[in-house]
Design an enzyme around this catalytic site. Structure first.
Site, PDB file in Angstrom:
ATOM      1  N   ARG A 169       0.851  -1.203   0.000  1.00  0.00           N
ATOM      2  CA  ARG A 169       0.000   0.000   0.000  1.00  0.00           C
ATOM      3  C   ARG A 169       0.873   1.234   0.000  1.00  0.00           C
ATOM      4  O   ARG A 169       0.550   2.249  -0.594  1.00  0.00           O
ATOM      5  CB  ARG A 169      -0.956  -0.022   1.173  1.00  0.00           C
ATOM      6  CG  ARG A 169      -2.214  -0.824   0.940  1.00  0.00           C
ATOM      7  CD  ARG A 169      -1.930  -2.277   0.541  1.00  0.00           C
ATOM      8  NE  ARG A 169      -3.118  -3.066   0.356  1.00  0.00           N
ATOM      9  CZ  ARG A 169      -3.654  -3.829   1.308  1.00  0.00           C
ATOM     10  NH1 ARG A 169      -3.093  -3.915   2.495  1.00  0.00           N
ATOM     11  NH2 ARG A 169      -4.747  -4.506   1.068  1.00  0.00           N
ATOM     12  N   ASP A 198       0.482  -7.255  -2.829  1.00  0.00           N
ATOM     13  CA  ASP A 198      -0.941  -7.034  -2.575  1.00  0.00           C
ATOM     14  C   ASP A 198      -1.511  -6.359  -3.820  1.00  0.00           C
ATOM     15  O   ASP A 198      -0.805  -6.167  -4.816  1.00  0.00           O
ATOM     16  CB  ASP A 198      -1.167  -6.193  -1.305  1.00  0.00           C
ATOM     17  CG  ASP A 198      -2.477  -6.573  -0.609  1.00  0.00           C
ATOM     18  OD1 ASP A 198      -3.531  -6.524  -1.278  1.00  0.00           O
ATOM     19  OD2 ASP A 198      -2.450  -6.910   0.589  1.00  0.00           O
ATOM     20  N   HIS A 273      -6.180 -10.672  -3.384  1.00  0.00           N
ATOM     21  CA  HIS A 273      -5.210  -9.586  -3.174  1.00  0.00           C
ATOM     22  C   HIS A 273      -4.078  -9.628  -4.201  1.00  0.00           C
ATOM     23  O   HIS A 273      -2.931  -9.332  -3.881  1.00  0.00           O
ATOM     24  CB  HIS A 273      -4.630  -9.651  -1.753  1.00  0.00           C
ATOM     25  CG  HIS A 273      -5.571  -9.107  -0.710  1.00  0.00           C
ATOM     26  ND1 HIS A 273      -5.779  -7.755  -0.516  1.00  0.00           N
ATOM     27  CD2 HIS A 273      -6.369  -9.733   0.187  1.00  0.00           C
ATOM     28  CE1 HIS A 273      -6.657  -7.584   0.464  1.00  0.00           C
ATOM     29  NE2 HIS A 273      -7.042  -8.757   0.891  1.00  0.00           N
ATOM     30  N   GLU A 337      -9.395 -12.862   2.401  1.00  0.00           N
ATOM     31  CA  GLU A 337     -10.279 -11.980   1.631  1.00  0.00           C
ATOM     32  C   GLU A 337     -10.250 -12.257   0.133  1.00  0.00           C
ATOM     33  O   GLU A 337     -10.114 -11.350  -0.671  1.00  0.00           O
ATOM     34  CB  GLU A 337      -9.904 -10.513   1.908  1.00  0.00           C
ATOM     35  CG  GLU A 337     -10.047 -10.149   3.372  1.00  0.00           C
ATOM     36  CD  GLU A 337      -9.623  -8.718   3.692  1.00  0.00           C
ATOM     37  OE1 GLU A 337     -10.320  -8.081   4.498  1.00  0.00           O
ATOM     38  OE2 GLU A 337      -8.611  -8.243   3.130  1.00  0.00           O
ATOM     39  N   TRP A 403      -6.507 -13.774  12.359  1.00  0.00           N
ATOM     40  CA  TRP A 403      -6.649 -12.305  12.382  1.00  0.00           C
ATOM     41  C   TRP A 403      -8.081 -11.857  12.626  1.00  0.00           C
ATOM     42  O   TRP A 403      -8.315 -10.819  13.230  1.00  0.00           O
ATOM     43  CB  TRP A 403      -6.089 -11.681  11.093  1.00  0.00           C
ATOM     44  CG  TRP A 403      -6.934 -11.814   9.861  1.00  0.00           C
ATOM     45  CD1 TRP A 403      -7.003 -12.887   9.029  1.00  0.00           C
ATOM     46  CD2 TRP A 403      -7.820 -10.830   9.306  1.00  0.00           C
ATOM     47  NE1 TRP A 403      -7.870 -12.649   8.000  1.00  0.00           N
ATOM     48  CE2 TRP A 403      -8.384 -11.389   8.145  1.00  0.00           C
ATOM     49  CE3 TRP A 403      -8.180  -9.533   9.687  1.00  0.00           C
ATOM     50  CZ2 TRP A 403      -9.302 -10.694   7.343  1.00  0.00           C
ATOM     51  CZ3 TRP A 403      -9.102  -8.852   8.892  1.00  0.00           C
ATOM     52  CH2 TRP A 403      -9.647  -9.429   7.738  1.00  0.00           C
ATOM     53  N   TYR A 428      -3.758  -5.037  15.602  1.00  0.00           N
ATOM     54  CA  TYR A 428      -3.721  -4.242  14.373  1.00  0.00           C
ATOM     55  C   TYR A 428      -3.211  -2.840  14.707  1.00  0.00           C
ATOM     56  O   TYR A 428      -3.958  -1.973  15.148  1.00  0.00           O
ATOM     57  CB  TYR A 428      -5.095  -4.236  13.691  1.00  0.00           C
ATOM     58  CG  TYR A 428      -5.193  -5.397  12.712  1.00  0.00           C
ATOM     59  CD1 TYR A 428      -4.782  -6.672  13.105  1.00  0.00           C
ATOM     60  CD2 TYR A 428      -5.636  -5.222  11.409  1.00  0.00           C
ATOM     61  CE1 TYR A 428      -4.825  -7.740  12.216  1.00  0.00           C
ATOM     62  CE2 TYR A 428      -5.686  -6.294  10.510  1.00  0.00           C
ATOM     63  CZ  TYR A 428      -5.274  -7.544  10.931  1.00  0.00           C
ATOM     64  OH  TYR A 428      -5.299  -8.608  10.049  1.00  0.00           O
ATOM     65  N   ASP A 430      -2.419  -0.581  12.817  1.00  0.00           N
ATOM     66  CA  ASP A 430      -2.794   0.478  11.859  1.00  0.00           C
ATOM     67  C   ASP A 430      -4.005   1.256  12.392  1.00  0.00           C
ATOM     68  O   ASP A 430      -4.382   2.275  11.826  1.00  0.00           O
ATOM     69  CB  ASP A 430      -3.090  -0.096  10.478  1.00  0.00           C
ATOM     70  CG  ASP A 430      -4.084  -1.249  10.493  1.00  0.00           C
ATOM     71  OD1 ASP A 430      -4.266  -1.886  11.556  1.00  0.00           O
ATOM     72  OD2 ASP A 430      -4.680  -1.520   9.446  1.00  0.00           O
ATOM     73  N   TRP A 479      -0.742  -2.542   8.442  1.00  0.00           N
ATOM     74  CA  TRP A 479      -1.234  -2.315   7.076  1.00  0.00           C
ATOM     75  C   TRP A 479      -1.076  -0.834   6.787  1.00  0.00           C
ATOM     76  O   TRP A 479      -1.483   0.006   7.587  1.00  0.00           O
ATOM     77  CB  TRP A 479      -2.698  -2.753   6.968  1.00  0.00           C
ATOM     78  CG  TRP A 479      -2.879  -4.166   7.402  1.00  0.00           C
ATOM     79  CD1 TRP A 479      -3.320  -4.615   8.608  1.00  0.00           C
ATOM     80  CD2 TRP A 479      -2.560  -5.338   6.642  1.00  0.00           C
ATOM     81  NE1 TRP A 479      -3.306  -5.987   8.635  1.00  0.00           N
ATOM     82  CE2 TRP A 479      -2.851  -6.457   7.449  1.00  0.00           C
ATOM     83  CE3 TRP A 479      -2.071  -5.549   5.346  1.00  0.00           C
ATOM     84  CZ2 TRP A 479      -2.660  -7.769   7.004  1.00  0.00           C
ATOM     85  CZ3 TRP A 479      -1.885  -6.852   4.909  1.00  0.00           C
ATOM     86  CH2 TRP A 479      -2.177  -7.941   5.738  1.00  0.00           C
ATOM     87  N   THR A 480      -0.539  -0.496   5.628  1.00  0.00           N
ATOM     88  CA  THR A 480      -0.052   0.871   5.464  1.00  0.00           C
ATOM     89  C   THR A 480      -0.902   1.748   4.541  1.00  0.00           C
ATOM     90  O   THR A 480      -0.398   2.732   4.005  1.00  0.00           O
ATOM     91  CB  THR A 480       1.404   0.863   4.973  1.00  0.00           C
ATOM     92  OG1 THR A 480       1.463   0.111   3.757  1.00  0.00           O
ATOM     93  CG2 THR A 480       2.322   0.249   5.998  1.00  0.00           C
ATOM     94  N   GLU A 481      -2.170   1.417   4.351  1.00  0.00           N
ATOM     95  CA  GLU A 481      -3.003   2.284   3.504  1.00  0.00           C
ATOM     96  C   GLU A 481      -2.904   3.745   3.942  1.00  0.00           C
ATOM     97  O   GLU A 481      -2.886   4.647   3.120  1.00  0.00           O
ATOM     98  CB  GLU A 481      -4.477   1.861   3.589  1.00  0.00           C
ATOM     99  CG  GLU A 481      -4.811   0.597   2.830  1.00  0.00           C
ATOM    100  CD  GLU A 481      -4.732  -0.630   3.728  1.00  0.00           C
ATOM    101  OE1 GLU A 481      -3.993  -0.596   4.738  1.00  0.00           O
ATOM    102  OE2 GLU A 481      -5.412  -1.623   3.402  1.00  0.00           O
TER     103      GLU A 481
HETATM  104  C1  ACM Z   1      -6.028  -9.108   6.814  1.00  0.00           C
HETATM  105  O1  ACM Z   1      -6.072  -8.174   7.630  1.00  0.00           O
HETATM  106  N1  ACM Z   1      -6.734  -9.073   5.702  1.00  0.00           N
HETATM  107  C2  ACM Z   1      -5.216 -10.289   7.051  1.00  0.00           C
END
Ligand code: ACM
Ligand code: ZN
Length: 770
Positions: A169, A198, A273, A337, A403, A428, A430, A479-481
């Protein structure tokens, strides 16, 4: 040096303590180490450093560690007394010692010299980290410094202690990856989970498929990303954004990590992804249509075709190059996902389902992962996947990364599979760190506090002792969005990662939040020395708007007991010289307070501005209590709306009377709405604060006032409002909707300085219909 004076002072204090009945100072911990060591025994005296150090390693395997110790000592405030010197007054010995029981365990002995004995090389490195922390916090004079003599015995609780980083991201250069690995080492963690691919970017050079990085590493994006701005929200900028790691860079990073005894687990996402891979090689998607690398948010095609054998050839080729770069026994293949719509419409995927006698697309995903599992197992590696890989049947040799809560991990452990815990509610990093989101750079909706991370227990109660052995440990996910800048990554992980390191390393019985807080400040100082950015909270106890009736006091609380609250009343920004808040003090009718939390070294958190305003309480509704019946009227709707105002247009599915404000009983799983209408009995004239927690939107109206507006689609979060009320009855309205995903609804009240509480049932009324 001033040792004598200091020792006199200490023995003086001990004497005083003996007379006053206080605990003797020698019983108090005299060094502060995170994660908390298993055991420390002090031997009373200090070891002086005044004339350099000599580091001696007893094994060539430790030579590099010795060199690194010299390098690290150069960064310390005490550096001038730690120079490399053959005739130094202090020798630090590094040794391997088989007799130490636990892997990664060590013993640190500070006596006339310093000895660090490790079960293995990792143990010695962990011992070095403890020594560096102890030295860093030692007060330094012009003559040198001293540290307490002690014997520290230490080893980890869990074998897997990890941190993840998403470089898709946002791309981070190799120098930053090394800085991140240093941070992992400082925390005595041992695993770096590198999320290399991703939808928004493929970041690892694969020689056989050059387009993965020629095409897949670049997206059209906003070019100049300020602190925290989400690039996929930017418009009108055509600059390409991205980057990737060459195989040489990856080898260098893996070696850098190995020198620090850190395993790098690569993650190559499949079957979902995968939009960046598909943009490079559309032939491995179901439709084969040409796409581009998406810049964020929800993407179009991002699933690889499970019906084409070429997909598997491609993935095996990729994984072959990946395994040549990463010696890790674990290879992460994602698996989360995977939106399977395209599989439903793909003749080849459907044919595969038929040919293999599979029930549905979930079993097709399971077939996909099993096929990759067989391949990795044949190469003597172990597959890790996110907990979705349980759906449709778990591959034989897979390790599960749990997760979506802990349920997947529990199930996998009960089936005899190894598990790494990374539940979204605790791990998490983030998410925001505080409820006051506007004081942090933009992130996802929810927040996970430092205390919450510290309270996390990776072994679920549901598991037997035997099953618990499958919980290898836990990991923080990043997660770096919303993290364009390196400083934001550091800000988000710190100090939550510091709390997690203690959860994973230290004995469960010794876990103590207050004790951790005492040790946190010296640790933060060390982070500052090493140039890491970290979160500092804002003072608590006051909202941005504080109303009052006759008079009130400024009351503030520090979430970090070691930090000082400073404030101004003249609208200037607080600085180190500003007043320190000590106890509540009265405010004038119109006061503007600016306040922030300061560390000893002058670093401070965000400035919070609080407006104090005197108001008149609004008059109650004139009603005859005789007309009122207990409970609120409620209406339950099965409709899809995205604002509270839209609910009224629909017809409720059910109506009734209720004693509580919360999710309506028997509500469907997602996408519904509710309204609560009636009267609130106010027991006495005062200022009342209301806190509305909901997922998604909600509003609380009292008389003509919209007291809390928490409308719009969002995750579980809280909003506040205050109002001055007289004793009596007031009409109220609460509207709420869930737009999908999780749901929650809670209304709490607080009078004056009391604590928050849910409104008890006896305070709600409704009127009978005429
Ligand atoms: C995830 O947060 N989709 C592993
Ligand atoms: Zn297909």
């Amino acid at each position: 040096m001033k040792t004598i004076n200091l020792q006199l002072l200490i023995s003086g204090m001990a004497l005083l303590a003996a007379f006053t009945g206080c605990k003797s100072s020698t019983e108090e911990p005299r060094v502060s180490v995170i994660p908390k060591p298993v055991n420390i025994e002090y031997s009373g005296k200090e070891l002086e450093f005044d004339d350099g150090v000599k580091v001696v390693s007893s094994d060539t395997a430790l030579d590099l560690a010795a060199k690194r110790l010299y390098d690290r000592m150069k960064e310390l405030p005490q550096a001038e007394f730690l120079t490399e010197s053959k005739k130094a007054s202090v020798t630090v010995r590094l040794k391997l010692d088989e007799r130490i029981g636990q892997a990664e365990g060590y013993q640190l002995k500070i006596g006339r010299d310093v000895t660090i004995s490790g079960k293995d090389r990792a143990g010695v490195l962990h011992g070095i980290e403890s020594l560096l922390q102890i030295i860093h916090q030692a007060p330094v004079t012009e003559d040198g410094f001293e540290i307490p003599r002690l014997t520290m015995t230490d080893y980890p609780r869990f074998g897997y202690r990890g941190m993840h980083l998403d470089v898709s991201r946002h791309f981070f250069p190799p120098e930053f990856i090394k800085k991140y690995i240093d941070l992992i080492a400082m925390h005595k963690m041992n695993t770096f989970h590198w999320h290399l691919t991703d939808d928004q970017g493929w970041r690892i050079e694969i020689k056989k498929y050059p387009k993965l990085t020629e095409v897949g590493a670049w997206r059209v994006d906003h070019e100049n990303l300020p602190w925290g701005e989400r690039p996929d929200r930017a418009e009108g900028d055509s600059a390409a954004y991205g980057g990737f790691y060459t195989q040489d860079q990856i080898r260098e990073i893996v070696a850098y990590a190995a020198e620090r005894e850190i395993t790098v687990i690569p993650e190559i996402e499949m079957p979902g992804h995968s939009a960046a891979a598909i943009a490079a090689y559309p032939e491995y998607s179901c439709s084969g249509a040409q796409t581009t690398v998406p810049s964020g948010g929800h993407t179009g095609t991002n699933i690889l075709c499970a019906g084409k054998d070429e997909t598997f050839t491609f993935l095996e080729d990729v994984l072959t190059e990946v395994m040549a770069l990463f010696p890790s026994k674990y290879i992460h293949i994602g698996g989360d996902e995977a939106w399977k719509k395209e599989w439903e419409n793909c003749p080849l995927c459907q044919k595969r389902i038929q040919d293999k006698g599979l029930k549905d697309e979930h079993e097709l995903q399971s077939y996909f992962i099993r096929r990759i599992d067989k391949f990795l197992t044949s190469k003597d590696r172990i597959l890790i996947g996110w907990d979705e890989i349980l759906e449709g049947g778990l591959a034989e040799n897979a390790t599960v990364m749990s997760w979506r809560g802990e349920a997947g991990g529990i199930k996998a452990a009960q089936m005899g599979h190894d598990v790494i815990m990374t539940p979204v509610d605790y791990c998490y990093f983030d998410y925001y760190q505080s409820e006051e989101k506007e004081m942090e750079p933009p992130a996802f909706n929810g927040y996970i506090s430092l205390d919450k991370v510290y309270a996390y227990e990776p072994v679920p109660e549901e598991l037997t002792a035997e099953e618990s052995k499958h919980i290898l440990g836990a990991q923080g996910n990043v997660w770096t969005e919303y993290m364009a800048a390196e400083a934001v990554v550091e800000y988000r992980v710190l100090p939550r990662m510091t709390a997690l390191s203690e959860v994973l390393w230290s004995p469960k019985e010794g876990r103590d939040r207050n004790d951790f807080m005492k040790r946190l400040e010296p640790f933060l100082n060390q982070l500052t020395t090493r140039n890491y950015n970290f979160f500092i909270p804002a003072p608590q106890g006051a909202f941005k708007e504080m109303i009052f009736l006759d008079s009130t006091h400024v009351r503030l609380e520090s979430p970090w007991p070691f930090a000082t609250i400073r404030y101004t009343l003249d609208r200037t920004e607080p600085v180190v010289q500003s007043h320190a808040y000590e106890k509540p003090f009265p405010v004038g009718d119109q006061t503007v307070l600016k306040t922030a939390l300061f560390l000893e070294n002058g670093q401070h958190g965000p400035v919070k501005t609080v407006h104090y305003r005197k108001v008149l309480p609004i008059p109650p509704y004139e009603t005859d209590p005789g007309e009122l019946k207990p409970g609120l009227s409620y209406k339950y709707y099965e409709v899809s709306v995205s604002s509270v105002g839209a609910i009224k247009k629909f017809t409720p599915k059910r109506t009734g009377v209720t004693n509580r404000i919360g999710l309506p009983e028997g509500h469907r799983r997602e996408v519904f709405a509710a309204e609560f209408i009636g009267y609130l009995k106010v027991p006495e004239t005062a200022v009342y604060s209301f806190r509305l927690t909901s997922d998604d939107g909600s509003q609380f109206q009292l008389g003509e006032s919209l007291v809390v507006d928490h409308d719009g689609p969002h995750g579980s979060s809280a909003a506040h409002g205050q109002i001055g009320l007289q004793k009596g009855y007031y009409p109220i309205y609460i509207g709420y909707f869930d737009g999908g995903g999780g749901n929650s609804l809670k209304l709490e009240v607080k009078r004056g300085n009391d604590g928050w509480q849910e409104i008890p049932a006896g305070y709600f009324f409704h009127k009978l219909k005429r």
